[in-house]
Structures are given as C-alpha cells and as structure tokens.
Design a protein around this motif. Sequence first.
Motif, PDB file in Angstrom:
ATOM      1  N   ARG A 164      36.222 -12.281 -13.803  1.00 30.96           N
ATOM      2  CA  ARG A 164      35.954 -12.832 -14.882  1.00 30.96           C
ATOM      3  C   ARG A 164      35.970 -15.140 -14.354  1.00 30.96           C
ATOM      4  O   ARG A 164      36.031 -15.223 -13.564  1.00 30.96           O
ATOM      5  N   TYR A 195      36.074  -5.121 -18.514  1.00 35.08           N
ATOM      6  CA  TYR A 195      35.363  -6.757 -19.007  1.00 35.08           C
ATOM      7  C   TYR A 195      34.633  -7.334 -19.200  1.00 35.08           C
ATOM      8  O   TYR A 195      33.663  -6.838 -18.565  1.00 35.08           O
ATOM      9  N   GLU A 197      32.416 -10.334 -21.258  1.00 38.98           N
ATOM     10  CA  GLU A 197      32.650 -11.838 -20.396  1.00 38.98           C
ATOM     11  C   GLU A 197      31.955 -12.392 -22.218  1.00 38.98           C
ATOM     12  O   GLU A 197      32.667 -13.417 -22.607  1.00 38.98           O
ATOM     13  N   ASP A 200      35.135 -12.361 -23.732  1.00 35.49           N
ATOM     14  CA  ASP A 200      35.750 -12.774 -22.832  1.00 35.49           C
ATOM     15  C   ASP A 200      37.635 -11.706 -23.067  1.00 35.49           C
ATOM     16  O   ASP A 200      38.783 -12.054 -23.140  1.00 35.49           O
TER      17      ASP A 200
END
Length: 257
Positions: A164, A195, A197, A200
């Motif tokens: 992240r 995940y 981006e 988020d």
Amino acid sequence: EDSGFGIFTNSKIDKLNSVVVSVPFRSCISVDLITKSPPLDLIFIENPGYLSYPDEVISIGLIFARLRLQKTDQNISCPWSRHVRTMPETFNTTLFWSENELDELKGCTVFHLTKLLKRQIESDYQALYEPLISNYPEYFSSMTINDYYWALSVVYSRSAEIIRQGTLVQCIPPIVDMANHNPQLSVEPSEALYYDEVTDSIQLRTAQILNPQEECTAVYGNYPNSKLLYTYGFVIHDNPHKAIDLWTKVTPTVYQA
C-alpha cells in the motif's frame, strides 16, 4: 455443518476475477489504525520501540479490544471491537494442544517449531507485555499470557500483507478474514485476496465459477499440512502441496562477505 464460518454467494457468479467482497482499508485492523486511536496512540508515543514490530502492535490492539469486551464498563471506546467480537475465542493450532497431544508429533518439524514458539512467546511476554501491564494497568491489568497466545494466533491466521502506497502493510480485514483456504485454486494468494489501489480496498475475488450458495474461498499459500496445522490449526486430506524441512546449523561467519 459444524465446519465454522465461510463466505457464500447468494447468486451465480459466472465471471472469473469477480469481486465478491470489498473492504475499505480504513475498516481493517492495522498498525495505522491502532497507533492513531486513543488511548493507544499515547502508549506508542511513549514506547516507540513497539513500532518496529507490526505483529506486536496489532496484538496489543487486539488484546485491548478483547479486554474491553470482557468488561461491563465500556467507557473507553475501541473502533475495532465489533470486528474482534466476530473472531474465534479458541484455536486448534498446536500452540493450544496439551503436552500429551503434542507428544504425538515428536520427531516432526511441527513439534520442534511449537516448542520454540512457546519459549519465544513466554520470553516476549515478559519483555514486552509485563511492562505494559505495569505501566498501563488501567487498560491491561487483567491481561494474561493466554490473551497474548490468542492475539498472536489471530495475527498469524487472519492477517494479510499488502503493498500500500509502496510499503508492505499488515492488516486484518473484516469479513474477508472469514474466507476459507482452498489449495485447489490455481491462483496466487494476492490474486484471490487482492488490494485495489484505486479504491484503497481489499477485495475477495473469485477464481472459479460459482453457483448460488456455493462457498467463495481464498488461497492462504502453497502450504503443506505441517504449515497449515502449525499456523491455522487444520490439515487437508490429499493436500497437493508437500514439503520437507531441512535444518542445519549456520555459523555467523557464513554471512560475512
């Protein structure tokens, strides 16, 4: 029946890589959330050394929430208490086996790893948590080493690692952490638990076509039964992944250039 929790579809999913569950990162139990939430924020300001150990930071957050849930006086709020309430109270990993049960595994790697981990937990509890109990009794006076065993087991079995903002981050996402392991899926762990981006968020994605009421599973890793038993507390019949651990003593000079 009697197989625990899981995630199931309520309609047919006929497209691979479909998003079944999406959890915003802000809803996950993470180092970022724990260290910014009162009153724990002050504890980590006063004890910055803990920040070098993400496992311990998350464990402290889990124990804090667990102790709050056990108290009738709920004057101190905890944003992740509802998530902790959904977590198992006990685990079937070898950490929780009796000595007689563990003796059945003598000669196996899991036996020796369990013994090593127990010694490390006892050492870390004395070094990290007894001072915490002494310095912050208003929050941790009722804590015991059993709470530490429980918290570490939650971290080991339910946390995810994601990249992240260019940094490796460890977190426990709600709902998604109930996804069961399926070694037959031909995807990497980061593809099933993805995940995103842009949003988020951590997403559970399908790796197969699913009919209504079928379970949507994840991949914890290409793990043999020894790893599954030691970390998650279960084994799989006809597990396609097998491994042999080779142990050796390495002298310090090996690492010298």
